[in-house]
Design a protein around this motif. Structure first.
Motif, short mmCIF file in Angstrom:
data_model
loop_
_atom_site.label_atom_id
_atom_site.label_comp_id
_atom_site.label_asym_id
_atom_site.label_seq_id
_atom_site.Cartn_x
_atom_site.Cartn_y
_atom_site.Cartn_z
N SER A 99 -14.53 -22.15 -14.92
CA SER A 99 -13.29 -21.42 -15.16
C SER A 99 -13.24 -20.10 -14.42
O SER A 99 -12.31 -19.33 -14.60
CB SER A 99 -13.14 -21.15 -16.66
OG SER A 99 -14.21 -20.36 -17.12
N THR A 100 -14.24 -19.79 -13.58
CA THR A 100 -14.26 -18.51 -12.89
C THR A 100 -13.61 -18.65 -11.53
O THR A 100 -13.65 -19.70 -10.91
CB THR A 100 -15.71 -18.01 -12.70
OG1 THR A 100 -16.44 -19.02 -12.03
CG2 THR A 100 -16.35 -17.73 -14.05
N PRO A 101 -13.00 -17.56 -11.01
CA PRO A 101 -12.38 -17.64 -9.70
C PRO A 101 -13.43 -17.77 -8.61
O PRO A 101 -14.55 -17.32 -8.76
CB PRO A 101 -11.65 -16.28 -9.58
CG PRO A 101 -12.38 -15.38 -10.53
CD PRO A 101 -12.86 -16.26 -11.64
N PRO A 102 -13.12 -18.44 -7.50
CA PRO A 102 -14.13 -18.71 -6.47
C PRO A 102 -14.56 -17.48 -5.70
O PRO A 102 -15.68 -17.40 -5.27
CB PRO A 102 -13.44 -19.71 -5.56
CG PRO A 102 -11.98 -19.45 -5.75
CD PRO A 102 -11.83 -19.03 -7.17
N GLY A 126 1.20 -17.12 6.17
CA GLY A 126 0.06 -17.30 5.28
C GLY A 126 -0.69 -16.03 4.93
O GLY A 126 -1.59 -16.06 4.09
N VAL A 127 -0.35 -14.89 5.55
CA VAL A 127 -1.08 -13.65 5.33
C VAL A 127 -0.11 -12.48 5.16
O VAL A 127 0.85 -12.34 5.93
CB VAL A 127 -2.04 -13.34 6.50
CG1 VAL A 127 -2.75 -12.02 6.28
CG2 VAL A 127 -3.06 -14.47 6.67
N ARG A 128 -0.35 -11.68 4.17
CA ARG A 128 0.42 -10.45 3.95
C ARG A 128 -0.46 -9.27 4.34
O ARG A 128 -1.54 -9.09 3.77
CB ARG A 128 0.84 -10.34 2.49
CG ARG A 128 1.71 -9.13 2.19
CD ARG A 128 1.83 -8.93 0.69
NE ARG A 128 2.98 -8.12 0.33
CZ ARG A 128 3.02 -7.32 -0.72
NH1 ARG A 128 1.95 -7.23 -1.51
NH2 ARG A 128 4.09 -6.62 -0.99
N ARG A 129 0.00 -8.49 5.29
CA ARG A 129 -0.75 -7.31 5.72
C ARG A 129 -0.12 -6.06 5.12
O ARG A 129 1.09 -5.88 5.20
CB ARG A 129 -0.78 -7.23 7.25
CG ARG A 129 -1.64 -8.30 7.91
CD ARG A 129 -1.45 -8.31 9.40
NE ARG A 129 -2.36 -9.23 10.07
CZ ARG A 129 -2.15 -10.54 10.18
NH1 ARG A 129 -1.04 -11.08 9.66
NH2 ARG A 129 -3.03 -11.32 10.79
N ALA A 148 -0.85 -17.95 0.18
CA ALA A 148 -0.82 -19.33 -0.28
C ALA A 148 -2.25 -19.79 -0.53
O ALA A 148 -3.18 -19.35 0.16
CB ALA A 148 -0.14 -20.24 0.74
N PRO A 149 -2.46 -20.65 -1.52
CA PRO A 149 -3.82 -21.15 -1.77
C PRO A 149 -4.24 -22.15 -0.70
O PRO A 149 -3.41 -22.77 -0.04
CB PRO A 149 -3.68 -21.83 -3.14
CG PRO A 149 -2.24 -22.25 -3.20
CD PRO A 149 -1.47 -21.20 -2.46
N GLU A 198 -9.02 -26.46 0.20
CA GLU A 198 -10.13 -26.92 1.04
C GLU A 198 -11.22 -25.86 1.14
O GLU A 198 -12.41 -26.17 1.18
CB GLU A 198 -9.61 -27.28 2.43
CG GLU A 198 -10.70 -27.78 3.37
CD GLU A 198 -10.17 -28.14 4.74
OE1 GLU A 198 -10.98 -28.54 5.60
OE2 GLU A 198 -8.94 -28.02 4.96
N TYR A 199 -10.80 -24.58 1.17
CA TYR A 199 -11.76 -23.49 1.29
C TYR A 199 -11.96 -22.74 -0.03
O TYR A 199 -12.68 -21.74 -0.07
CB TYR A 199 -11.31 -22.51 2.37
CG TYR A 199 -11.42 -23.08 3.76
CD1 TYR A 199 -12.65 -23.23 4.38
CD2 TYR A 199 -10.28 -23.49 4.45
CE1 TYR A 199 -12.76 -23.76 5.65
CE2 TYR A 199 -10.37 -24.02 5.73
CZ TYR A 199 -11.62 -24.16 6.32
OH TYR A 199 -11.71 -24.70 7.58
N GLY A 200 -11.31 -23.20 -1.08
CA GLY A 200 -11.52 -22.59 -2.39
C GLY A 200 -10.91 -21.22 -2.55
O GLY A 200 -11.38 -20.43 -3.37
N VAL A 201 -9.85 -20.91 -1.81
CA VAL A 201 -9.21 -19.60 -1.93
C VAL A 201 -7.87 -19.76 -2.63
O VAL A 201 -7.21 -20.79 -2.55
CB VAL A 201 -9.01 -18.93 -0.56
CG1 VAL A 201 -10.35 -18.56 0.05
CG2 VAL A 201 -8.22 -19.82 0.39
N GLU A 202 -7.46 -18.71 -3.34
CA GLU A 202 -6.23 -18.71 -4.09
C GLU A 202 -5.23 -17.74 -3.47
O GLU A 202 -5.59 -16.83 -2.73
CB GLU A 202 -6.49 -18.31 -5.55
CG GLU A 202 -7.48 -19.20 -6.28
CD GLU A 202 -6.93 -20.59 -6.55
OE1 GLU A 202 -5.69 -20.74 -6.54
OE2 GLU A 202 -7.73 -21.51 -6.76
N LYS A 203 -3.98 -17.94 -3.81
CA LYS A 203 -2.95 -16.99 -3.41
C LYS A 203 -3.30 -15.61 -3.98
O LYS A 203 -3.63 -15.48 -5.15
CB LYS A 203 -1.59 -17.45 -3.93
CG LYS A 203 -0.45 -16.50 -3.63
CD LYS A 203 0.86 -17.02 -4.19
CE LYS A 203 2.00 -16.05 -3.91
NZ LYS A 203 3.30 -16.54 -4.45
N GLY A 204 -3.23 -14.60 -3.15
CA GLY A 204 -3.55 -13.24 -3.59
C GLY A 204 -4.97 -12.81 -3.32
O GLY A 204 -5.31 -11.64 -3.52
#
Length: 351
Positions: A100-103, A308-311, A331-332, A335-341
């Protein structure tokens, strides 16, 4: 949401600043908490059943800058005391392997614009920078940099990790230069941080030296090694050359080129004014309000939403100098286990 590492630290029966750390045995409360943690390693910190934690192996660098934290494998952590080692390694493994923990363990959270703050247009910021450049005693250009950075590394079979580093580059009179890189996180001064030095992810003491090297003289006159110009049009051409392109830079490319420049030079007031005027003309870079950066400095934030990226650009409201640049995923990517934000990278430049 509470920082997961803070939850771990609160569960440590022998914290670094505790009276019984390093100079005596654990007190009764610490011994009881240690016994509870060791009684059943399948239980999580919150009492809910979790899978039995494994130890984590190292894994290779990912496609993004930075270093990688391994996923559900094995991680060996070196601690000074045996009791503390058991608790720290166990609880850290619980967080890394818990379903349940974020990657992105240890990743900084995105900067938040202060509610009700007034955005300052970039052209006004450029005016302030120009005013500072015309004053006596204004900061002057200096070759070299001092930057605190976080970079997210990703792999298709391991969770991502963000490794904080501080880098200082100083040029000497004979055109040689020194580079010092240490593992540190100013959000938690004095506390251990993650490193993959030597290829194995592990904890190191804050301030652990990753690189300390002197380089021989270099006399390159190509950007970004050559001094940046103080005219916005010439600066744009300079940044294009530094990015090895003849095509006009998009706003995301301009911000990335700016970061390359600031990783080589500490700008003076005139150079900062030229950069501010150049940024004021960038398309899609909008003011959003006031933020406090990761070094505790107040700044004005400007946001550009790319693919896909906010600078987020952070500028000193008084001088118009660039303080930082944050890149956040919009955007999540399972495949690489990353989430939006998730914060992909962050740099905070200092004089």
């Amino acid at each position: 949401m509470a920082d997961e590492l803070e939850l771990l630290r609160s569960a440590d029966p022998a914290p670094p600043d505790g009276p019984h750390f390093g100079d005596g045995p654990l007190d009764h409360t610490a011994e009881r908490r240690l016994e509870q943690l060791l009684r059943d390693p399948g239980d999580g910190l919150d009492g809910r059943r979790r899978g039995r934690p494994g130890l984590l192996p190292g894994h290779p660098r990912g496609p993004l800058p930075g270093r990688l934290l391994p996923g559900p494998g094995r991680l060996r952590l070196a601690w000074g005391l045996v009791a503390t080692a058991v608790v720290a390694a166990l609880t850290l493994t619980l967080v890394l392997s818990g379903p349940s923990t974020p990657p992105a363990v240890a990743a900084p959270r995105p900067l938040v614009v202060e509610t009700g703050s007034t955005p300052v247009p970039l052209n006004r910021m450029a005016e302030r920078a120009s005013a500072v450049a015309g004053t006596d005693g204004a900061p002057r250009l200096r070759k070299g940099t001092h930057v605190q950075s976080w970079s997210l590394g990703m792999s298709d079979d391991k969770p991502p990790i963000t490794l904080p580093e501080e880098r200082i580059v100083r040029w000497l009179a004979d055109d040689s230069h020194t580079e010092l890189v240490v593992a540190t996180d100013p959000r938690h001064p004095g506390r251990p941080v993650l490193s993959d030095e030597g290829g194995e992810p592990h904890l190191v003491d804050a301030g652990h030296v990753l690189l300390d090297q002197t380089y021989p003289p270099s006399w390159s006159d190509a950007p970004p090694q050559s001094p940046p110009p103080v005219d916005p049009a010439r600066l744009r051409a300079y940044l294009m050359e530094a990015q090895y392109t003849d095509t006009p830079l998009t706003t995301p490319e301009l911000l990335d080129a700016m970061a390359t420049l600031l990783d080589h030079w500490t700008l003076g007031a005139r150079e900062s004014a030229a950069l501010a005027r150049l940024l004021a003309g960038a398309e899609g870079l909008r003011p959003v309000g006031r933020v406090t950066d990761r070094l505790g400095r107040r700044g004005q934030a400007y946001v550009n939403d790319g693919r896909g990226v906010r600078r987020m650009l952070i500028m000193d409201p008084a001088t118009g100098a660039v303080l930082g640049l944050e890149s956040t995923l919009t955007a999540p990517d399972p495949e690489y286990g990353v989430e939006k934000g998730d914060v992909m990278s962050y740099s905070a430049w200092m004089r």
